[in-house]
Design a protein around this motif. Structure first.
Motif, short mmCIF file in Angstrom:
data_model
loop_
_atom_site.label_atom_id
_atom_site.label_comp_id
_atom_site.label_asym_id
_atom_site.label_seq_id
_atom_site.Cartn_x
_atom_site.Cartn_y
_atom_site.Cartn_z
N ALA A 54 12.72 -47.88 16.60
CA ALA A 54 11.82 -49.01 16.83
C ALA A 54 11.35 -49.07 18.27
O ALA A 54 10.38 -49.78 18.57
CB ALA A 54 12.51 -50.31 16.44
N SER A 55 12.04 -48.42 19.17
CA SER A 55 11.65 -48.46 20.58
C SER A 55 12.08 -47.17 21.26
O SER A 55 13.22 -47.03 21.67
CB SER A 55 12.27 -49.68 21.28
N ILE A 56 11.14 -46.24 21.38
CA ILE A 56 11.42 -44.95 21.99
C ILE A 56 10.21 -44.52 22.79
O ILE A 56 9.07 -44.79 22.42
CB ILE A 56 11.77 -43.90 20.90
N THR A 57 10.44 -43.91 23.94
CA THR A 57 9.32 -43.42 24.73
C THR A 57 8.78 -42.13 24.10
O THR A 57 9.50 -41.41 23.38
CB THR A 57 9.73 -43.14 26.17
N ARG A 58 7.54 -41.85 24.39
CA ARG A 58 6.93 -40.64 23.86
C ARG A 58 7.64 -39.39 24.39
O ARG A 58 7.82 -38.41 23.66
CB ARG A 58 5.44 -40.61 24.21
N SER A 59 8.03 -39.43 25.67
CA SER A 59 8.72 -38.29 26.25
C SER A 59 10.05 -38.03 25.53
O SER A 59 10.38 -36.89 25.21
CB SER A 59 8.97 -38.54 27.74
N ALA A 60 10.80 -39.12 25.25
CA ALA A 60 12.08 -38.95 24.57
C ALA A 60 11.88 -38.44 23.15
O ALA A 60 12.67 -37.63 22.65
CB ALA A 60 12.83 -40.28 24.56
N ALA A 61 10.81 -38.89 22.47
CA ALA A 61 10.55 -38.43 21.11
C ALA A 61 10.25 -36.94 21.09
O ALA A 61 10.76 -36.19 20.24
CB ALA A 61 9.40 -39.22 20.52
N LEU A 62 9.43 -36.48 22.04
CA LEU A 62 9.11 -35.06 22.11
C LEU A 62 10.34 -34.24 22.42
O LEU A 62 10.56 -33.16 21.86
CB LEU A 62 8.02 -34.82 23.15
N GLN A 63 11.18 -34.74 23.32
CA GLN A 63 12.38 -34.02 23.68
C GLN A 63 13.35 -33.94 22.52
O GLN A 63 14.01 -32.91 22.29
CB GLN A 63 13.05 -34.69 24.89
N ARG A 64 13.42 -35.02 21.71
CA ARG A 64 14.31 -35.03 20.55
C ARG A 64 13.86 -33.98 19.53
O ARG A 64 14.69 -33.30 18.91
CB ARG A 64 14.35 -36.42 19.93
N ILE A 65 12.53 -33.87 19.36
CA ILE A 65 12.02 -32.85 18.43
C ILE A 65 12.33 -31.46 18.97
O ILE A 65 12.74 -30.55 18.24
CB ILE A 65 10.51 -33.04 18.23
N ASN A 66 12.14 -31.28 20.26
CA ASN A 66 12.44 -29.99 20.89
C ASN A 66 13.89 -29.57 20.68
O ASN A 66 14.20 -28.42 20.38
CB ASN A 66 12.16 -30.07 22.39
N ASP A 67 14.81 -30.55 20.82
CA ASP A 67 16.23 -30.26 20.72
C ASP A 67 16.69 -30.07 19.28
O ASP A 67 17.66 -29.35 19.02
CB ASP A 67 17.04 -31.40 21.35
N GLY A 68 15.98 -30.71 18.34
CA GLY A 68 16.47 -30.70 16.97
C GLY A 68 15.82 -29.68 16.06
O GLY A 68 16.35 -29.42 14.97
N LEU A 69 14.69 -29.11 16.46
CA LEU A 69 14.00 -28.16 15.60
C LEU A 69 13.69 -26.87 16.34
O LEU A 69 13.60 -26.86 17.58
CB LEU A 69 12.67 -28.77 15.11
N PRO A 70 13.54 -25.77 15.63
CA PRO A 70 13.22 -24.49 16.27
C PRO A 70 11.74 -24.42 16.64
O PRO A 70 10.97 -23.61 16.11
CB PRO A 70 13.59 -23.47 15.19
N VAL A 71 11.31 -25.30 17.53
CA VAL A 71 9.93 -25.30 17.99
C VAL A 71 9.93 -25.37 19.52
O VAL A 71 10.96 -25.67 20.14
CB VAL A 71 9.14 -26.51 17.44
N ARG A 72 8.77 -25.11 20.10
CA ARG A 72 8.58 -25.26 21.53
C ARG A 72 7.35 -26.12 21.78
O ARG A 72 6.30 -25.88 21.18
CB ARG A 72 8.40 -23.88 22.19
N ILE A 73 7.48 -27.10 22.65
CA ILE A 73 6.38 -28.01 22.94
C ILE A 73 6.10 -27.99 24.44
O ILE A 73 7.00 -28.19 25.25
CB ILE A 73 6.70 -29.46 22.49
N PHE A 74 4.84 -27.73 24.80
CA PHE A 74 4.39 -27.79 26.20
C PHE A 74 3.86 -29.20 26.45
O PHE A 74 2.97 -29.66 25.73
CB PHE A 74 3.24 -26.81 26.45
N PHE A 75 4.34 -29.88 27.47
CA PHE A 75 3.76 -31.16 27.84
C PHE A 75 4.10 -31.49 29.28
O PHE A 75 5.06 -30.94 29.85
CB PHE A 75 4.22 -32.29 26.90
N GLN A 76 3.28 -32.37 29.87
CA GLN A 76 3.52 -32.84 31.23
C GLN A 76 3.96 -34.30 31.12
O GLN A 76 3.21 -35.15 30.68
CB GLN A 76 2.25 -32.72 32.08
N GLU A 77 5.18 -34.56 31.56
CA GLU A 77 5.77 -35.88 31.34
C GLU A 77 4.99 -37.00 32.00
O GLU A 77 4.83 -38.07 31.42
CB GLU A 77 7.23 -35.89 31.82
N ASP A 78 4.44 -36.75 33.20
CA ASP A 78 3.76 -37.85 33.88
C ASP A 78 2.39 -38.17 33.31
O ASP A 78 1.73 -39.11 33.73
CB ASP A 78 3.66 -37.59 35.39
#
Length: 907
Positions: free
Chosen positions: A30-54
């Protein structure tokens, strides 16, 4: 083809790769930052995501993802942001601003990424996938080429999936030898026998090193393992970031096409020629004047190219608009006096405008509507990836705007122009290309129902480009151009029409050879056949008292052989030099007059000689060496110098304040010699702030050892003995150019100042002393400031100041016996008209970020001449009742001109 490409995001690459398909995920919070959501996907699935946190908004969001695909998850996370993503490769996703993320990647992008990867990578012994089990031995001595070089070939693949990599970089460590893999992942390098370390880089896979022992030609395939890295911002441009200090060619300016549409313009029309005036050493005499002047040169001393076709007139509507359609242009380079050997026929400069091919992949439409002009551009494939077309057209509806002018005579005038370009490109395999293109324009102008101009251009080009090998390529171009013009006197008793024009045929074969990374050679022929109509006068009405007359068409052939070489002597010192040899022939049919003592003068004709068709009347040869050199003092500073010898065999004839569209052209004859000039320059160039700030100071000189000017009160229109109105002499020009540019940032722009003098010394004028040329303007200052709070919004201010040009004016008068007062004139060009200055403003609302929209729109609002300066185009004199001379200022534009331009285009 290199293109301007900016990506404003830093990349963070995380964890592993999997061969599974149709990944889904569950993520409820219900309350998660976009950066944390992307990082959770990165850690939990065999994928790679390029992004700039700021770049990600910092506030929390609510997610409820159940059995969601990666696309659905990323769409939810990036909702209500200006960010977007691309499915870059299997299980690899890239996030960035929507305005840039949809840009098509090319090899230059991957090469820039590889450079940043290598900077960010850890030491080789800790790098994943970079370890070696010893050197690989390639080839045998028997497989060496006849030049002693080995050809190393191979394919770059993903060691996990076997996927081939497009745009992977293969570079020899501590060397500039490098290549980029093609669409099948293949690479090829030319190396001498020896031991090398190959650095293989690809986005997301780090910089992998491979030791090789090259004995001869052979194959070497490389499989890459993935690696995580944090990249810096990547900016890829069509010119190197340090080009200001690294460029070898002296006196060259490149126009930034990306900034062109943001500049303040007259009536909202994007104008290449007006953009040139922002550069040091380039000026004009004001509104209503066609063309431009470079380092004190005259209008006709500039070679104006559209690919390999030379334009006779660069302006529409008497100088208010440019001949070039900016939507169709690939690049614009201005060579100021120090001209490469492949160009010739003009004394002062070359404007090299290269037109672009149409899109080979998809159709695209762009249209714009301004206050006085409208335009449309269409491009797309004919056969996908093999042939394309691009078409552009512009037209004016300017008469309502003319009514805003401050001069009553201008209000009673009218103007119209139209131009169109069509370019067809056909690829024959990977090494052959045929280009066919045509250009046509029509201009009509009437002034106060007193006189009128009508002029048009029809030009066609065909070009065959051939790649013979990795080192050898060339092209063959054929151009035909037909320029015609007429000037009409509309008054009843003097009504007449004077027609003139010029046709030419050009054949230009060129060959280029890149011997190695440090030496390249270019050579070719440049053959021009001219057909000049010097003038035909006819009565325009039955009541006219005008006398009809005409001159015979003149012919000339200008054939040039040229060769040049670019040679990098060391990392600091590079030289570009060559020569151009021209043989010019003035050909019959024609009549040459004979004069007393062999000197042309009015009333001194003693005989004439008749020459038949194709018969040689006069010939000239001109050897024209060219050289430029650059020495890098440091990585941020360099000195650049150049010399060129130039010759001009075709000149424009005019005795008014400025050339008109109907000014005739004159070939060199036995009595009218070609212009010849020595051109010198030396400058210091400095880059600061990681190449974002460019500074330059350049001193130049020009010694014209052969030129001509007109006698006082010369008669040049339809004159069969024009040589009697011309005097032969010499000239000189010299000056200082200072410039500064900040390329990117919230505040950016450029500032330039030019001190320039151009003078002539001709027996029979000004008592044989030096006098100012018509285009001598000592001081010229330009400042352009851009404020970019974000990528969509730009506010631009442009200020221009220039010294008034010189004129010959009455300085007194005397009374004759019948009581009339006769004016007494100053020396030639001894008086100056008032100085010129003007402020312009423009606001641009750029294209939106949403890449899913079929149509994109942009707006430009501009104010030309903000404070309504009545800049003098010329000064004319009348006599007051007391017989004194009164100066009158003619200001073509004496008010502010607002404009709104709307552009729409498809992706």
């Amino acid at each position: 083809m290199k293109r301007l490409l900016s990506l404003a995001f830093l990349v963070l690459l995380c964890t592993c790769v999997s061969a599974q398909k149709d990944l889904t995920l569950n993520l409820t919070d219900a309350s998660i930052t976009r950066s944390a959501a992307l990082q959770r996907i990165n850690d939990g699935l065999p994928v790679r995501i390029f992004f700039q946190e700021d770049q990600l908004p910092t506030g929390p969001i609510a997610l409820d993802l159940k059995d969601a695909t990666m696309r659905e998850a990323l769409d939810a996370i990036l909702k209500n942001t200006v960010l977007d993503f691309i499915d870059y490769r299997d299980r690899v996703y890239v996030i960035g601003p929507a305005i840039t993320i949809g840009t098509e990647f090319d090899a230059a992008y991957y090469a820039a990424v590889a450079e940043r990867i290598e900077e960010a990578e850890p030491a080789p012994e800790t790098r994943r996938g970079a370890a070696n089990d010893g050197p690989a031995y390639i080839g045998t001595l028997e497989s060496l080429g006849t030049d002693g070089m080995a050809t190393l070939k191979g394919q770059i693949t993903d060691q996990n999936t076997g996927e081939t990599f497009i745009g992977a970089t293969v570079q020899v460590e501590n060397s500039t030898t490098a290549t980029v893999t093609d669409t099948d992942g293949n690479y090829e390098l030319k190396l001498r026998p020896g031991s090398y370390t190959l650095v293989v880089s690809y986005v997301g896979f780090g910089a992998n090193r491979r030791e090789v022992k090259v004995n001869g030609s052979g194959d070497y395939n490389i499989a890459l393992g993935s690696s995580a890295t944090n990249l810096q911002e990547i900016v890829v441009t069509e010119t190197a970031a340090d080009a200001n200090v690294d460029r070898v060619q002296a006196g060259v300016q490149r126009i930034d096409m990306a900034q062109l549409e943001k500049l303040p313009t007259f009536m909202g029309e994007t104008d290449v020629v007006k953009a040139l005036l922002l550069n040091p050493g380039v000026s004009s005499i004001g509104e209503g004047a066609s063309g431009f002047n470079v380092r004190g040169g005259e209008i006709d001393q500039n070679l104006l190219l559209m690919d390999n076709g030379a334009l006779i007139n660069s302006s529409h509507a008497l100088g208010f608009f440019s001949t070039y359609n900016a939507d169709l242009i690939k690049s614009v380079d201005l060579y100021k006096a120090n001209i490469p050997a492949r160009f010739g026929g003009r004394l002062a400069s070359v404007l090299d405008v290269q037109m672009r091919d149409g899109n080979f992949d998809h159709f695209r439409v762009k249209a714009g509507v301004g206050p006085v002009t409208g335009k449309v551009m269409l491009e797309g494939p004919i056969v996908k990836e093999k042939s394309s077309f691009i078409f552009g057209a512009r037209s004016s509806y300017a008469n309502w705007a003319i009514q805003l002018a401050s001069v009553p005579e201008v209000k009673a005038s009218s103007a119209f122009f139209f131009d169109g370009n069509l370019r067809l490109t056909q690829r024959f395999g990977e090494k052959s290309t045929l280009i066919l293109q045509g250009y046509g324009s029509q201009d009509e102008f009437t002034y106060n129902n007193t006189f009128a101009f009508d002029y048009q251009t029809m030009m066609g080009q065909a070009s065959w480009k051939q790649i013979f090998s990795d080192k050898l390529y060339g092209d063959l171009s054929v151009v035909y151009n037909d320029y015609t013009s007429s000037q009409s006197d509309l008054r009843t008793l003097t009504a007449e029409q004077v027609d003139n024009g010029i046709r030419y045929l050009t054949i230009k074969p060129t060959i280029n050879y890149e011997a190695n990374e440090k030496l390249s050679v270019e050579a070719g022929l440049d053959i021009n056949q001219y057909f000049v109509n010097p003038g035909e006068r006819t009565r325009a009405s039955e009541e006219s008292l005008a006398t009809e007359s005409s001159l015979e068409e003149e012919q000339g052939m200008e054939a040039s052989l040229y060769a040049s070489a670019d040679f990098e002597i060391s990392e600091r010192f590079s030289v570009s030099g060559g020569f151009r040899f021209t043989n010019y022939r003035f050909l019959g049919p024609g009549t040459e007059f004979q004069y007393e003592d062999g000197i042309p003068a009015r009333g001194r004709i003693t005989d004439s000689i008749r020459f038949g068709a194709g018969e040689l009347i006069e010939a000239y040869n001109a050897f024209q060496p060219r050289v430029s050199a650059r020495f890098r003092l440091t990585g941020k500073a360099s000195i650049r110098a150049g010399y060129s010898r130039t010759a001009q065999f075709l000149n424009q004839i005019f005795v008014s304040d400025s050339p008109t569209p109907s000014s005739q052209y004159q070939l060199s004859t036995g009595y009218i010699p070609p212009f010849l000039s020595h051109n010198f320059s030396i400058g210091y160039f400095l880059n600061l702030e990681d190449n974002n700030v460019e500074l330059g100071a350049e001193v130049y000189g020009r010694q014209i050892d052969q030129l001509w000017d007109y006698r006082d009160f010369a008669e040049v229109i339809v004159n069969p003995s024009l040589e009697t109105e011309i005097l032969i002499g010499e000239g000189r020009a010299y000056g200082l150019e200072l410039s500064g540019k900040r390329k990117v940032g919230v505040l950016n722009g450029l500032v330039s100042y030019t001190y320039s003098r151009t003078e002539r010394q001709i027996p029979g004028i000004n008592n044989g002393n030096y006098y100012n040329s018509n285009f001598d303007k000592p001081h010229n200052f330009v400042a352009t400031i851009n404020w970019n709070p974000n990528k969509r919004n730009t506010l631009t201010a442009n200020f221009t100041y220039g010294t008034g040009r010189p004129v010959t004016a009455p300085v007194g008068n005397y009374r004759v016996e019948n009581g009339l007062f006769v004016p007494v004139y100053s020396n030639r060009n001894e008086v100056r008209i008032p100085d010129y200055h003007r402020l312009d403003l423009a606001y641009t609302l750029g294209k939106g970020y949403n890449k899913t929209k079929t149509f994109q729109t942009s707006w430009t609002v501009s104010l030309y001449n903000v404070y309504g300066r009545k800049n003098a185009f010329s000064v004319f004199y009348t006599q007051a009742p007391d017989q004194t001379n009164v100066a009158n200022r003619l200001a073509v534009l004496g008010t502010v001109f607002p404009a709104i331009t709307f552009n729409i285009e498809t992706r």
